[in-house]
Design a protein around this motif. Structure first.
Motif, PDB file in Angstrom:
ATOM      1  N   UNK A  42       0.079   2.215  -3.240  1.00 57.19           N
ATOM      2  CA  UNK A  42       1.044   2.447  -2.165  1.00 57.19           C
ATOM      3  C   UNK A  42       0.434   3.294  -1.048  1.00 57.19           C
ATOM      4  N   UNK A  43      -0.359   4.291  -1.428  1.00 54.62           N
ATOM      5  CA  UNK A  43      -0.955   5.163  -0.423  1.00 54.62           C
ATOM      6  C   UNK A  43      -1.927   4.399   0.461  1.00 54.62           C
ATOM      7  N   UNK A  44      -2.707   3.493  -0.145  1.00 57.73           N
ATOM      8  CA  UNK A  44      -3.623   2.673   0.661  1.00 57.73           C
ATOM      9  C   UNK A  44      -2.852   1.824   1.667  1.00 57.73           C
ATOM     10  N   UNK A  45      -1.764   1.225   1.215  1.00 57.56           N
ATOM     11  CA  UNK A  45      -0.965   0.407   2.122  1.00 57.56           C
ATOM     12  C   UNK A  45      -0.362   1.270   3.224  1.00 57.56           C
ATOM     13  N   UNK A  46       0.161   2.425   2.843  1.00 57.78           N
ATOM     14  CA  UNK A  46       0.781   3.323   3.818  1.00 57.78           C
ATOM     15  C   UNK A  46      -0.225   3.780   4.864  1.00 57.78           C
ATOM     16  N   UNK A  47      -1.431   4.116   4.422  1.00 61.96           N
ATOM     17  CA  UNK A  47      -2.460   4.571   5.362  1.00 61.96           C
ATOM     18  C   UNK A  47      -2.840   3.459   6.332  1.00 61.96           C
ATOM     19  N   UNK A  48      -2.966   2.241   5.825  1.00 63.77           N
ATOM     20  CA  UNK A  48      -3.324   1.114   6.688  1.00 63.77           C
ATOM     21  C   UNK A  48      -2.246   0.848   7.734  1.00 63.77           C
ATOM     22  N   UNK A  49      -0.988   0.849   7.295  1.00 64.83           N
ATOM     23  CA  UNK A  49       0.113   0.574   8.216  1.00 64.83           C
ATOM     24  C   UNK A  49       0.242   1.676   9.252  1.00 64.83           C
ATOM     25  N   UNK A  50       0.095   2.918   8.825  1.00 64.93           N
ATOM     26  CA  UNK A  50       0.166   4.040   9.767  1.00 64.93           C
ATOM     27  C   UNK A  50      -0.952   3.964  10.794  1.00 64.93           C
ATOM     28  N   UNK A  51      -2.149   3.578  10.340  1.00 63.96           N
ATOM     29  CA  UNK A  51      -3.287   3.468  11.260  1.00 63.96           C
ATOM     30  C   UNK A  51      -3.070   2.368  12.292  1.00 63.96           C
ATOM     31  N   UNK A  52      -2.408   1.291  11.862  1.00 64.91           N
ATOM     32  CA  UNK A  52      -2.165   0.161  12.772  1.00 64.91           C
ATOM     33  C   UNK A  52      -1.038   0.423  13.756  1.00 64.91           C
ATOM     34  N   UNK A  53      -0.073   1.241  13.348  1.00 64.23           N
ATOM     35  CA  UNK A  53       1.147   1.367  14.149  1.00 64.23           C
ATOM     36  C   UNK A  53       1.477   2.779  14.608  1.00 64.23           C
ATOM     37  N   UNK A  54       0.818   3.784  14.050  1.00 61.21           N
ATOM     38  CA  UNK A  54       1.095   5.204  14.288  1.00 61.21           C
ATOM     39  C   UNK A  54       2.483   5.616  13.788  1.00 61.21           C
ATOM     40  N   UNK A  55       3.147   4.760  13.013  1.00 61.35           N
ATOM     41  CA  UNK A  55       4.456   5.094  12.473  1.00 61.35           C
ATOM     42  C   UNK A  55       4.319   5.824  11.140  1.00 61.35           C
ATOM     43  N   UNK A  56       5.313   6.637  10.821  1.00 64.96           N
ATOM     44  CA  UNK A  56       5.329   7.365   9.550  1.00 64.96           C
ATOM     45  C   UNK A  56       5.638   6.407   8.406  1.00 64.96           C
ATOM     46  N   UNK A  57       4.831   6.472   7.348  1.00 68.41           N
ATOM     47  CA  UNK A  57       5.061   5.680   6.147  1.00 68.41           C
ATOM     48  C   UNK A  57       4.961   6.621   4.952  1.00 68.41           C
ATOM     49  N   UNK A  58       6.019   6.700   4.170  1.00 71.07           N
ATOM     50  CA  UNK A  58       6.001   7.547   2.980  1.00 71.07           C
ATOM     51  C   UNK A  58       5.979   6.661   1.736  1.00 71.07           C
ATOM     52  N   UNK A  59       5.552   7.225   0.610  1.00 73.74           N
ATOM     53  CA  UNK A  59       5.446   6.449  -0.627  1.00 73.74           C
ATOM     54  C   UNK A  59       6.288   7.103  -1.726  1.00 73.74           C
ATOM     55  N   UNK A  60       6.795   6.259  -2.641  1.00 74.19           N
ATOM     56  CA  UNK A  60       7.717   6.744  -3.668  1.00 74.19           C
ATOM     57  C   UNK A  60       7.530   5.920  -4.936  1.00 74.19           C
ATOM     58  N   UNK A  61       7.406   6.604  -6.072  1.00 72.82           N
ATOM     59  CA  UNK A  61       7.203   5.933  -7.352  1.00 72.82           C
ATOM     60  C   UNK A  61       8.491   5.232  -7.780  1.00 72.82           C
TER      61      UNK A  61
END
Length: 248
Positions: A42-61
Protein backbone atom coordinates in the motif's frame (compact mmCIF):
# COMPACT_ATOMS: atom_id res chain seq x y z
CA UNK A 1 -18.07 20.53 -0.86
CA UNK A 2 -15.03 21.28 -2.99
CA UNK A 3 -13.26 18.28 -4.53
CA UNK A 4 -10.05 19.14 -2.68
CA UNK A 5 -11.89 18.62 0.61
CA UNK A 6 -13.43 15.28 -0.33
CA UNK A 7 -12.15 11.92 0.85
CA UNK A 8 -12.39 8.55 -0.90
CA UNK A 9 -11.54 5.24 0.76
CA UNK A 10 -10.59 2.38 -1.55
CA UNK A 11 -10.77 -1.13 -0.12
CA UNK A 12 -8.41 -3.36 -2.08
CA UNK A 13 -6.00 -0.55 -2.80
CA UNK A 14 -3.12 -2.69 -4.08
CA UNK A 15 -5.13 -4.29 -6.88
CA UNK A 16 -4.67 -2.99 -10.42
CA UNK A 17 -8.20 -1.60 -10.48
CA UNK A 18 -7.80 -0.18 -6.98
CA UNK A 19 -4.65 1.68 -7.91
CA UNK A 20 -6.13 3.02 -11.16
CA UNK A 21 -9.24 4.17 -9.34
CA UNK A 22 -7.17 5.86 -6.65
CA UNK A 23 -5.14 7.65 -9.32
CA UNK A 24 -8.29 8.87 -11.09
CA UNK A 25 -9.63 10.37 -7.86
CA UNK A 26 -6.28 11.87 -6.86
CA UNK A 27 -5.98 13.52 -10.27
CA UNK A 28 -9.40 15.07 -9.60
CA UNK A 29 -8.06 16.55 -6.37
CA UNK A 30 -9.57 14.08 -3.89
CA UNK A 31 -7.81 12.98 -0.72
CA UNK A 32 -7.26 9.25 -1.12
CA UNK A 33 -7.12 6.55 1.54
CA UNK A 34 -5.93 3.09 0.48
CA UNK A 35 -6.80 0.00 2.51
CA UNK A 36 -5.56 -3.55 2.14
CA UNK A 37 -3.67 -6.39 3.78
CA UNK A 38 -0.09 -5.46 2.88
CA UNK A 39 1.05 -2.15 4.32
CA UNK A 40 4.36 -2.18 2.39
CA UNK A 41 2.51 -2.69 -0.91
CA UNK A 42 0.00 0.00 0.00
CA UNK A 43 2.82 2.40 0.83
CA UNK A 44 4.44 1.87 -2.57
CA UNK A 45 1.15 2.61 -4.29
CA UNK A 46 0.53 5.65 -2.11
CA UNK A 47 4.00 7.05 -2.79
CA UNK A 48 3.59 6.60 -6.54
CA UNK A 49 0.18 8.26 -6.62
CA UNK A 50 1.34 11.14 -4.44
CA UNK A 51 4.36 11.68 -6.68
CA UNK A 52 2.15 11.77 -9.77
CA UNK A 53 -0.54 14.04 -8.37
CA UNK A 54 0.86 15.81 -5.26
CA UNK A 55 -2.32 14.68 -3.46
CA UNK A 56 -2.33 13.20 0.04
CA UNK A 57 -2.66 9.41 0.12
CA UNK A 58 -2.88 7.55 3.42
CA UNK A 59 -2.73 3.79 4.00
CA UNK A 60 -4.74 1.58 6.35
CA UNK A 61 -4.53 -2.13 7.21
CA UNK A 62 -7.65 -4.03 6.19
CA UNK A 63 -8.41 -7.73 5.72
CA UNK A 64 -11.75 -8.43 4.03
CA UNK A 65 -11.82 -11.94 5.53
CA UNK A 66 -11.46 -10.65 9.11
CA UNK A 67 -15.07 -9.59 9.53
CA UNK A 68 -14.73 -9.29 13.31
CA UNK A 69 -12.35 -6.35 12.80
CA UNK A 70 -14.63 -4.27 10.56
CA UNK A 71 -16.13 -1.95 13.16
CA UNK A 72 -12.72 -1.27 14.72
CA UNK A 73 -11.28 -0.59 11.26
CA UNK A 74 -13.91 2.04 10.51
CA UNK A 75 -13.53 3.59 13.97
CA UNK A 76 -9.76 3.91 13.47
CA UNK A 77 -9.97 5.86 10.22
CA UNK A 78 -8.95 9.53 10.41
CA UNK A 79 -12.45 10.50 9.27
CA UNK A 80 -15.56 9.01 7.74
CA UNK A 81 -14.96 9.17 3.98
CA UNK A 82 -17.35 10.81 1.56
CA UNK A 83 -17.05 7.79 -0.72
CA UNK A 84 -16.10 4.18 0.00
CA UNK A 85 -15.24 1.88 -2.90
CA UNK A 86 -14.87 -1.88 -2.56
CA UNK A 87 -12.47 -3.20 -5.20
CA UNK A 88 -11.84 -6.40 -3.26
CA UNK A 89 -12.11 -9.64 -5.19
CA UNK A 90 -10.57 -13.03 -5.85
CA UNK A 91 -11.01 -14.86 -9.16
CA UNK A 92 -9.67 -18.10 -7.75
CA UNK A 93 -9.52 -21.37 -9.64
CA UNK A 94 -12.83 -22.99 -10.55
CA UNK A 95 -11.49 -26.57 -10.95
CA UNK A 96 -9.72 -26.36 -7.60
CA UNK A 97 -12.76 -24.89 -5.87
CA UNK A 98 -14.90 -27.82 -7.03
CA UNK A 99 -12.98 -30.17 -4.72
CA UNK A 100 -11.18 -27.84 -2.31
CA UNK A 101 -13.88 -26.40 -0.07
CA UNK A 102 -11.46 -24.06 1.70
CA UNK A 103 -10.57 -22.47 -1.63
CA UNK A 104 -14.24 -22.28 -2.60
CA UNK A 105 -15.00 -20.58 0.73
CA UNK A 106 -12.19 -18.07 0.17
CA UNK A 107 -13.64 -17.12 -3.23
CA UNK A 108 -17.15 -16.69 -1.87
CA UNK A 109 -16.07 -14.75 1.21
CA UNK A 110 -13.68 -12.49 -0.72
CA UNK A 111 -16.21 -11.56 -3.40
CA UNK A 112 -19.43 -11.46 -1.40
CA UNK A 113 -19.42 -11.90 2.36
CA UNK A 114 -16.55 -9.56 3.23
CA UNK A 115 -17.40 -6.73 0.81
CA UNK A 116 -21.11 -6.85 1.70
CA UNK A 117 -20.49 -6.72 5.44
CA UNK A 118 -17.94 -3.90 5.41
CA UNK A 119 -20.17 -1.81 3.16
CA UNK A 120 -23.03 -2.47 5.59
CA UNK A 121 -20.96 -0.84 8.34
CA UNK A 122 -20.36 2.22 6.17
CA UNK A 123 -24.02 2.39 5.18
CA UNK A 124 -25.06 2.75 8.82
CA UNK A 125 -22.40 5.40 9.43
CA UNK A 126 -23.49 7.32 6.33
CA UNK A 127 -27.11 7.17 7.48
CA UNK A 128 -26.10 8.61 10.83
CA UNK A 129 -24.19 11.43 9.16
CA UNK A 130 -26.80 12.02 6.47
CA UNK A 131 -24.77 11.58 3.27
CA UNK A 132 -22.18 9.46 1.49
CA UNK A 133 -21.57 7.27 -1.55
CA UNK A 134 -20.96 3.53 -1.68
CA UNK A 135 -19.45 1.82 -4.71
CA UNK A 136 -19.09 -1.92 -5.20
CA UNK A 137 -17.03 -3.43 -8.01
CA UNK A 138 -19.00 -6.49 -9.04
CA UNK A 139 -18.72 -8.27 -12.41
CA UNK A 140 -20.67 -9.28 -15.50
CA UNK A 141 -19.71 -12.83 -14.43
CA UNK A 142 -22.58 -12.61 -11.99
CA UNK A 143 -25.21 -12.08 -14.67
CA UNK A 144 -25.61 -15.79 -15.46
CA UNK A 145 -24.05 -18.94 -14.04
CA UNK A 146 -21.38 -20.50 -16.25
CA UNK A 147 -19.59 -23.80 -15.76
CA UNK A 148 -16.17 -22.17 -16.09
CA UNK A 149 -16.45 -19.86 -13.07
CA UNK A 150 -19.64 -20.42 -11.11
CA UNK A 151 -18.02 -20.02 -7.68
CA UNK A 152 -16.71 -16.57 -8.58
CA UNK A 153 -19.77 -15.71 -10.66
CA UNK A 154 -22.30 -16.70 -8.01
CA UNK A 155 -20.46 -14.66 -5.38
CA UNK A 156 -20.50 -11.62 -7.66
CA UNK A 157 -24.18 -12.24 -8.39
CA UNK A 158 -24.85 -12.18 -4.67
CA UNK A 159 -22.83 -8.99 -4.26
CA UNK A 160 -24.75 -7.30 -7.09
CA UNK A 161 -28.06 -8.30 -5.49
CA UNK A 162 -26.84 -7.00 -2.14
CA UNK A 163 -25.89 -3.62 -3.64
CA UNK A 164 -29.24 -3.42 -5.40
CA UNK A 165 -31.09 -4.09 -2.16
CA UNK A 166 -28.99 -1.58 -0.26
CA UNK A 167 -29.55 1.02 -2.99
CA UNK A 168 -33.31 0.58 -2.73
CA UNK A 169 -33.27 0.67 1.05
CA UNK A 170 -31.23 3.87 1.15
CA UNK A 171 -33.13 5.57 -1.68
CA UNK A 172 -35.40 7.14 0.93
CA UNK A 173 -32.39 9.26 1.87
CA UNK A 174 -31.62 11.28 -1.26
CA UNK A 175 -28.11 12.07 -0.05
CA UNK A 176 -26.80 8.49 0.03
CA UNK A 177 -25.80 7.01 -3.30
CA UNK A 178 -25.07 3.32 -3.99
CA UNK A 179 -23.49 2.39 -7.31
CA UNK A 180 -22.78 -1.06 -8.77
CA UNK A 181 -19.91 -1.33 -11.24
CA UNK A 182 -19.87 -4.36 -13.56
CA UNK A 183 -16.65 -4.69 -15.51
CA UNK A 184 -16.27 -7.40 -18.11
CA UNK A 185 -12.76 -8.59 -18.89
CA UNK A 186 -10.06 -6.30 -17.47
CA UNK A 187 -6.34 -6.60 -18.17
CA UNK A 188 -4.93 -7.13 -14.67
CA UNK A 189 -2.52 -9.42 -12.86
CA UNK A 190 -5.54 -11.59 -12.06
CA UNK A 191 -6.28 -12.20 -15.76
CA UNK A 192 -2.77 -12.11 -17.24
CA UNK A 193 -2.89 -15.87 -17.91
CA UNK A 194 -6.06 -15.52 -20.01
CA UNK A 195 -6.46 -14.73 -23.72
CA UNK A 196 -8.94 -11.86 -23.68
CA UNK A 197 -10.99 -10.48 -26.62
CA UNK A 198 -9.87 -6.87 -27.24
CA UNK A 199 -13.32 -5.45 -28.09
CA UNK A 200 -14.78 -6.25 -24.67
CA UNK A 201 -11.60 -5.99 -22.56
CA UNK A 202 -11.00 -2.82 -20.56
CA UNK A 203 -7.92 -1.47 -18.83
CA UNK A 204 -7.84 -0.72 -15.09
CA UNK A 205 -7.67 2.98 -15.99
CA UNK A 206 -10.96 2.69 -17.88
CA UNK A 207 -12.60 1.20 -14.81
CA UNK A 208 -11.22 3.93 -12.56
CA UNK A 209 -12.43 6.70 -14.86
CA UNK A 210 -15.83 5.01 -15.21
CA UNK A 211 -16.22 4.90 -11.42
CA UNK A 212 -15.44 8.60 -11.06
CA UNK A 213 -17.71 9.54 -13.96
CA UNK A 214 -20.53 7.33 -12.68
CA UNK A 215 -20.35 8.92 -9.25
CA UNK A 216 -20.47 12.40 -10.72
CA UNK A 217 -23.59 11.41 -12.68
CA UNK A 218 -25.07 9.50 -9.72
CA UNK A 219 -25.53 6.35 -11.77
CA UNK A 220 -27.02 3.24 -10.18
CA UNK A 221 -25.35 0.58 -12.34
CA UNK A 222 -22.58 0.93 -14.92
CA UNK A 223 -20.95 -1.59 -17.24
CA UNK A 224 -17.28 -1.33 -18.24
CA UNK A 225 -17.14 -1.43 -21.24
CA UNK A 226 -20.69 -0.35 -22.10
CA UNK A 227 -20.93 -2.99 -24.85
CA UNK A 228 -21.35 -5.53 -22.05
CA UNK A 229 -24.87 -4.29 -21.40
CA UNK A 230 -25.90 -5.58 -24.83
CA UNK A 231 -23.78 -8.74 -24.60
CA UNK A 232 -25.41 -9.65 -21.30
CA UNK A 233 -28.86 -8.88 -22.68
CA UNK A 234 -28.28 -11.48 -25.39
CA UNK A 235 -26.83 -14.01 -22.95
CA UNK A 236 -29.87 -13.69 -20.70
CA UNK A 237 -32.18 -14.52 -23.62
CA UNK A 238 -30.51 -17.84 -24.46
CA UNK A 239 -32.74 -20.70 -23.27
CA UNK A 240 -31.18 -22.83 -20.53
CA UNK A 241 -31.35 -26.02 -22.61
CA UNK A 242 -29.18 -24.34 -25.25
CA UNK A 243 -26.97 -22.48 -22.79
CA UNK A 244 -25.97 -25.77 -21.13
CA UNK A 245 -24.56 -27.01 -24.43
CA UNK A 246 -22.33 -24.00 -25.01
CA UNK A 247 -19.79 -25.02 -22.37
CA UNK A 248 -19.08 -21.44 -21.34
Amino acid sequence: MAAAERVVLILGGTSDIGRATALAFAQSQWTVRLAGRSLPDLQREADDISACTTRQVTIHAFDVLDTASFTAFVDALPDLPDVVISVVGLLGEQPRAETDLDHAKEIIRSNYEGPALILSVFAERFLGRGYGSIVGISSVAGERGRSSNYFYGSAKAGFSAFLSGMRNRLAINGNIHVMTVKPGFVRTKMTEHMKLPPLVTATPAEVGEAVLSGLNRRKDVIYVRSIWFFVILIIRLIPERIFKRLGL
